[in-house]
Design a protein around this motif. Sequence first.
Motif, short mmCIF file in Angstrom:
data_model
loop_
_atom_site.label_atom_id
_atom_site.label_comp_id
_atom_site.label_asym_id
_atom_site.label_seq_id
_atom_site.Cartn_x
_atom_site.Cartn_y
_atom_site.Cartn_z
N HIS A 11 16.62 -5.21 0.54
CA HIS A 11 14.71 -6.43 1.19
C HIS A 11 14.73 -5.49 0.09
O HIS A 11 13.57 -3.71 0.42
CB HIS A 11 15.24 -5.45 2.82
N ALA A 12 13.24 -5.99 -1.06
CA ALA A 12 12.20 -5.80 -1.31
C ALA A 12 11.39 -6.27 -0.87
O ALA A 12 11.17 -7.48 -0.89
CB ALA A 12 12.44 -5.85 -2.40
N GLU A 13 9.92 -5.47 -0.69
CA GLU A 13 8.55 -6.54 -0.63
C GLU A 13 7.77 -5.14 -0.52
O GLU A 13 7.54 -4.14 -0.82
CB GLU A 13 8.23 -6.53 1.44
N THR A 14 6.11 -5.74 -0.49
CA THR A 14 5.69 -4.90 -0.20
C THR A 14 4.94 -4.22 0.63
O THR A 14 4.78 -5.07 1.52
CB THR A 14 3.64 -5.33 -0.98
N VAL A 15 4.13 -2.99 0.79
CA VAL A 15 4.33 -2.15 1.68
C VAL A 15 2.91 -1.15 1.88
O VAL A 15 2.62 -1.15 0.86
CB VAL A 15 5.19 -1.80 2.67
N ILE A 25 -2.20 2.75 0.11
CA ILE A 25 -2.81 2.21 -0.35
C ILE A 25 -1.38 1.39 -0.43
O ILE A 25 -0.49 1.28 0.21
CB ILE A 25 -2.57 3.10 -2.41
N ASN A 26 -1.13 0.45 -1.06
CA ASN A 26 -0.21 -0.35 -1.25
C ASN A 26 1.22 0.45 -2.41
O ASN A 26 0.53 0.99 -3.52
CB ASN A 26 -0.42 -1.93 -1.64
N ALA A 27 2.09 -0.49 -2.08
CA ALA A 27 3.43 -0.05 -1.95
C ALA A 27 4.99 -1.25 -2.49
O ALA A 27 4.64 -2.21 -2.07
CB ALA A 27 3.71 1.20 -2.01
N TYR A 28 5.64 -1.07 -3.64
CA TYR A 28 6.73 -2.22 -3.54
C TYR A 28 8.10 -1.28 -3.05
O TYR A 28 8.02 0.14 -3.49
CB TYR A 28 6.91 -2.56 -4.95
N SER A 70 7.87 2.47 -4.63
CA SER A 70 6.83 2.84 -6.08
C SER A 70 4.89 2.26 -5.75
O SER A 70 4.98 1.31 -5.38
CB SER A 70 7.42 1.38 -7.28
N PRO A 71 5.10 3.15 -4.94
CA PRO A 71 3.48 3.07 -5.02
C PRO A 71 2.42 2.80 -6.41
O PRO A 71 1.98 3.21 -7.48
CB PRO A 71 3.03 5.07 -4.42
N ASN A 72 1.28 2.00 -5.30
CA ASN A 72 0.09 1.88 -6.89
C ASN A 72 -0.82 2.83 -6.76
O ASN A 72 -2.00 2.47 -5.90
CB ASN A 72 -0.40 -0.10 -5.92
#
Lengths: 251, 88
Positions: A11-15, A25-28, A70-72
């Motif tokens: 399950h992969a998404e932007t959080v 901040i956003n992260a994958y 992976s944080p942006n």
Amino acid sequence: MYTTDMYEGVHAETVTMKGANGDEINAYLAIPLGKEKSPAIVLAHHMPGWDEWYREATYKFALHGYIAISPNLYFRAGHGTPEDVAAKVRADGGIADNQAVGDLEGAMKYVRALKESNGKIGIFGTCSGGRHAYLTSCRVSGFDAIVDCWGGGVVMEKTNPKMPVSPHEYTKDLSCPILGLFGEEDSSPTPEQVKIHEEELKKHGKNYEFHMYPNAGHGFFYYHRPAYRVEQTLDGWKKVFSFLEKNLMNA
Amino acid sequence: MCTMITQSVKIDGSGKHNNEWIQLEQANVSFDHPFHAPYEHTLNIDFVNENQRVAVELSESAARDLVQTILSVLNQAETQGHLEKQSV
């Protein structure tokens, strides 16, 4: 090892997560499915930005059984294509070390709090991400393994207000084993700089494993760049997963 | 890696971006990793305004040749009396 009769799912998404100074901040995030508990890995992206290679790498770690995030690190530079955002950061002389460390620590806390976490967490980075990963694993406790791939500027000759301390000076505080992958033809880090880093690890009795690949320069994992070296990359990923298995799966 | 060698200069001019001409306000010049050119490091120029970017990535020799060529063209224009005061 994957066999064709296995169930596999990610399950992969932007959080959204809390980074340095409590900033959102956003992260994958990629979570392997079908497992009750998994170790985790935080990915520190490279100077060219929070790009497709990093989303793919995040997904790859999940395929191998790790919760990966992976944080942006360039979130505060605004939004646009990863290249345009990275170009803004480049024009600004990069991001501040304190901010990167805070964001990566935030990512570590985020995955630790997930119900799927087994409590073991590693950190991985390439290029400036290798440097940020090293800095974070020295300055923040809670990591169980670090993978530094050709992190340039771990041994700095000249510091600046955003990067006030050469990361290798924090080596005495490193609290986990380190795997380092480097190329002989790299100009940053040079083999000489890697040697200085290695001497520092040795001096402080740290658990380290460094590999210097011949016929490889900077960024030899990047299949979309001319620096790509297939043999070194295949061996490098093998070493990464073997190191993480030893320190996060079977520790 | 990332050398983080970068300098900026205010500029006045236009650039073509997504098939439209845009006003440019600043040039960010760096010697660092390119996104596209097939080298480890390139001389990068981002011609920007507040929201848009026109980018070039040049090999070191191409960048040096370009600088010389620009100066040569400007000198020629000056010699031939074409550098009248520009009005904005």
